[in-house]
Design an enzyme around this catalytic site. Sequence first.
Site, PDB file in Angstrom:
ATOM      1  N   TYR A   1      47.230  21.700 -46.206  1.00 57.38           N
ATOM      2  CA  TYR A   1      45.831  21.309 -46.467  1.00 57.38           C
ATOM      3  C   TYR A   1      45.590  20.905 -47.918  1.00 57.38           C
ATOM      4  O   TYR A   1      46.485  20.974 -48.729  1.00 57.38           O
ATOM      5  CB  TYR A   1      44.820  22.318 -45.914  1.00 57.38           C
ATOM      6  CG  TYR A   1      44.827  23.759 -46.382  1.00 57.38           C
ATOM      7  CD1 TYR A   1      45.473  24.181 -47.523  1.00 57.38           C
ATOM      8  CD2 TYR A   1      44.131  24.715 -45.639  1.00 57.38           C
ATOM      9  CE1 TYR A   1      45.434  25.512 -47.917  1.00 57.38           C
ATOM     10  CE2 TYR A   1      44.082  26.048 -46.039  1.00 57.38           C
ATOM     11  CZ  TYR A   1      44.742  26.422 -47.176  1.00 57.38           C
ATOM     12  OH  TYR A   1      44.693  27.730 -47.568  1.00 57.38           O
ATOM     13  N   GLU A   2      44.400  20.430 -48.169  1.00 55.66           N
ATOM     14  CA  GLU A   2      44.039  19.793 -49.462  1.00 55.66           C
ATOM     15  C   GLU A   2      44.923  18.568 -49.709  1.00 55.66           C
ATOM     16  O   GLU A   2      45.278  18.246 -50.838  1.00 55.66           O
ATOM     17  CB  GLU A   2      44.170  20.772 -50.641  1.00 55.66           C
ATOM     18  CG  GLU A   2      43.445  22.088 -50.484  1.00 55.66           C
ATOM     19  CD  GLU A   2      41.955  22.029 -50.793  1.00 55.66           C
ATOM     20  OE1 GLU A   2      41.492  21.019 -51.364  1.00 55.66           O
ATOM     21  OE2 GLU A   2      41.241  22.983 -50.432  1.00 55.66           O
ATOM     22  N   GLY A   3      45.260  17.866 -48.641  1.00 55.69           N
ATOM     23  CA  GLY A   3      46.175  16.724 -48.748  1.00 55.69           C
ATOM     24  C   GLY A   3      47.594  17.241 -48.643  1.00 55.69           C
ATOM     25  O   GLY A   3      47.983  18.142 -49.398  1.00 55.69           O
TER      26      GLY A   3
END
Length: 599
Positions: free
Chosen positions: A406-408
């Site tokens: 997550y968060e890219g």
Amino acid sequence: MADLLRGGQFLVKETACEDIFTPEDFNEDQIMMKDSVQEFVDREIWPKKAQFEKKDYALTESCMRKAGDLGFLSISVPEEYEGMGMGFVDTMLVCDYISGATGSFSTAYGAHTGIGTMPITLYGTEAQKKKYLPKLASGEWFGSYCLTEPSAGSDANSGKTKAVLSDDGKFYSITGQKMWISNAGFCNLMIVFARIEDDKYITAFIVEYDKDNPNGITLGEEEHKLGIRASSTRQVFYNDTKVPVENMLSTRGNGFKIAMNALNIGRIKLAGACLDAERRVITESVKYANERVQFKTPIAKFGAIKQKVAEMTTNAWVGESATYRASKDIEDRIELRRNNGKDTHQEAELKAVEEYAIECSILKVAVSEHVQNCADEGIQIFGGMGFSEETPIESAWRDARIARIYEGTNEINRMLSIGMLIKKAMKGHVDLLGPATAVVKELTSIPSFETPDYSQLFAEEKVIIKNLKKLFLMVAGAALQKYGEKIEEHQQLMLASADILIQIYLAESAILRAEKLAKKNGEQDVKEQIAMAKLNLFHAIDVIETAGKHSIISFAEGDEQRMMLMGLKRYLKYTNMPNIIELRNIIANKVIEENKYCF
Ligand SMILES: Cc1cc2nc3c(=O)[nH]c(=O)nc-3n(C[C@H](O)[C@H](O)[C@H](O)COP(=O)(O)OP(=O)(O)OC[C@H]3O[C@@H](n4cnc5c(N)ncnc54)[C@H](O)[C@@H]3O)c2cc1C
């Protein structure tokens, strides 16, 4: 103090050790804050680790409320909206130490204070901030961030959720489906991204959510996940959800920018959030290794275990060095912009984080991979017991895995770091061309055969860091020259360049921190930190050699390839290689003796 470097400029400029911030520079208030956060985690979260693993979502919510009561949700909310209005380093400090016990709480905290609250702090109107920030700062309300959709993950701007303006122009009606939404099960406010008509870019909205009056919002069941098991993660469905026009965040079509900027902050905070997990895994592993006896010997005495302890500790310390260096750069740039008198605090913070977006991506990738390796080796130190739910390492290993996604994802962040660097060079913010041309000139000239004086601490290591930067410019510069804008289609080259970039930032941060410490306390007093900086650099050279070689032999041919391979050798030269086993033993012996992570 030298001029503050712009984001990405670390690659082409030298930094003096006095000019970086390190955790040893925390002031008394920051140390007190750190202690009180640690005390909260040790009392409220760590002892309930097993309960979190049983998917006790209510426990996560109640811990969040307690964190709110203690003010930990309000650190970065400005004082005029009933927050503490503390600096960026304080925000990172709290995020770091509050996140180490379990990924479930850490994710809830990050989703609420970071991507759930920050978009309003950074982009909200005065009315929006007055209405929502006090509630979010106190924990009366919890926030979530609804960007991802079934068909829009990494390609975040491709979402299908629609926002349609009502005939009377008073509200938007939102219809669509979001998935993987952290905090969905207990949030009162959602930052929702939706597309208006056929706009190129999505738009952000603040959407209130009241279970008793759901306004067309329904939640999917809790996802059953590999890790962060008590973090609420659900799908969210919007069916004609009415949102007053005044709840649009920023302007129409600005949602993608908001999403990306929220993620920039989210990324550096995620790096911070992984640090204390590493420290705790190291402490648990060392305690176990000191107690566990095999072959009539505590396993901590075995070289194989010492190697693991040394490498885990080094990664944690190096990641911490780079994370706090970047955090203070962000804080200083906010200050600088504020002092220029042009920006409000909101604008200054936004632009400062955007400025260091490259560093944010670097840290997200590096530290999320460190924590994963740390937990994995932690399990190995525990042996069979590490595989058991009875030990804290098993869940730490599962929890760590999400940080790479997550968060890219780390692939996206690696490519972003290089893409953003190229953009900065094109805008003239970072001069890559000048230094890259100088490198090419240097490569075609005869190298000096003089033996430099390397008697000072880190004299050779600092030359190596300089050379690694040249190596990056040589490899990435040549690839860019060959492919131009089409470089983005050559992902494996981008990933390799990102690996070089990441290693340089971390290695330099660690060397500078150890040097600063040695100047202050004397080399003998900080021999373990010196050993960690050297050990890390040694590994960085290996990673860079592989990434550089793979790139060169893949895109360059003939004379160019030969010249670059020679350049690679030249820039990786290490005359007085350290004794790696000795370095590891210095580090491990200290941690084992202290029976905990102790730096
Ligand atoms: C537990 C959990 C909590 C989450 N919380 C939130 C939340 O609160 N809010 C929210 O909005 N989202 C949230 N997410 C979503 C998360 O941000 C996405 O899962 C993530 O961005 C990746 O998207 P995806 O899962 O669709 O994977 P995909 O985008 O389908 O990617 C799959 C693989 O393909 C690779 N890939 C994709 N595109 C490219 C490309 N262009 N080039 C090279 N490789 C590529 C990826 O790196 C990855 O390895 C959460 C996810 C999880 C699992």
